[in-house]
Enzyme design. Sequence first.
Site, PDB file in Angstrom:
ATOM      1  CB  ALA A  96     -40.966 106.432   8.185  1.00  0.00           C
ATOM      2  CB  ALA A  97     -45.344 102.723   6.583  1.00  0.00           C
ATOM      3  N   GLY A  98     -46.546 105.338   7.728  1.00  0.00           N
ATOM      4  CA  GLY A  98     -47.647 106.301   7.892  1.00  0.00           C
ATOM      5  C   GLY A  98     -47.199 107.707   7.517  1.00  0.00           C
ATOM      6  CG  ASP A  99     -44.188 109.519   9.726  1.00  0.00           C
ATOM      7  OD1 ASP A  99     -45.241 109.878  10.263  1.00  0.00           O
ATOM      8  OD2 ASP A  99     -43.212 109.079  10.358  1.00  0.00           O
TER       9      ASP A  99
HETATM   10  O1  RIB Z   1     -43.570 107.580  12.635  1.00  0.00           O
HETATM   11  C1  RIB Z   1     -42.297 107.069  12.878  1.00  0.00           C
HETATM   12  C2  RIB Z   1     -41.549 108.003  13.794  1.00  0.00           C
HETATM   13  O2  RIB Z   1     -42.200 108.013  15.051  1.00  0.00           O
HETATM   14  C3  RIB Z   1     -40.135 107.578  14.111  1.00  0.00           C
HETATM   15  O3  RIB Z   1     -39.207 108.050  13.170  1.00  0.00           O
HETATM   16  C4  RIB Z   1     -39.927 108.091  15.517  1.00  0.00           C
HETATM   17  O4  RIB Z   1     -39.000 109.115  15.617  1.00  0.00           O
HETATM   18  C5  RIB Z   1     -41.305 108.540  16.000  1.00  0.00           C
HETATM   19  O5  RIB Z   1     -41.450 109.900  15.961  1.00  0.00           O
END
Ligand code: RIB
Length: 305
Positions: free
Chosen positions: A245-248
């Site tokens: 989730a760092a990129g997110d």
């Molecule tokens: O970017 C991380 C996410 O990638 C995770 O939470 C996983 O569910 C995938 O979608």
Amino acid sequence: MIYVLGSLNMDLVAQVSRMPKAGETMYADSFYTNCGGKGANQTAAVAKLGGKVAMIGCVGNDAFGQVMKDNLAGYGADVSHIVTVDGPSGVALITVEKGENRIIIDGGANLKLTCAQVDAALDKAVSGDILLTQLESDPQIVAYAFEIARKKGMTTVLNPAPARELPDSLLKNVDIIAPNETETEILTGVMPKDEAHLALAVKHFYGKGIKNVIVTLGGKGAAVSFGSEITYIEPRKVTPVDTTAAGDTFVGSVCLCLDKGRDIVSACRFASVAASVTITRAGAAVSVPTAEEVSEIIAEEGIKL
Ligand code: RIB
């Protein structure tokens, strides 16, 4: 207002000291489930950092669906455009080894998003709003959503993860693309291993009609280009616990900052700080920092945005 169209996955995470060999069974150091999915994580990032955000997506009518929806609502996101469909929710099988993750996803309900759902969700969207999507949904639906958003004068942002070849008809409606290094290589044929290669990759995206390119470079920070120059964003040095989730967090934060009127370079600087915190914590949406936590770091470390 930010609309995030994308995936909600339940992440099943095993922390391991090494990966098993083929045919080998081994114990994990720890195991946990937590709410993830690139779309949901990006939605959580905007909400936790203080933005107004609505998510467009689908969950299944299984044990995970409602939990994931409630989790996002708990962060303050509008979940009224997340539809519960028949069948299983999206899941992600994740291993974390020395802070680095490996992810296998099953799309499940995420692949049941429809054009009618997009129409309903974007009905009240107006010029200046932002539409952010990734590629854990059907690319045809993503393309449709971008078409609608472009007609409405919204800013369209694509985080092309996981990367796959995309038609020019989709790319032509993208204002900002934000891939990582491997996604850049898949989409452009060029690994941005140095400035010259990065410039080639950026040129490729420009050729597709995309005017703003942000390439995240992992431990090396990020690079932004929206004209002839490339600006590098230095990373904040932290010890990684889990990069999930760092990129997110980065992409969600960029959208949040743009929505609040920051320019794209300043938005990336803020996003880089937010993502650096996510890396120091285990889990996906749960590891995204709050606005107060990021502001404190910026003030304490004298970071210029
Ligand atoms: O970017 C991380 C996410 O990638 C995770 O939470 C996983 O569910 C995938 O979608």
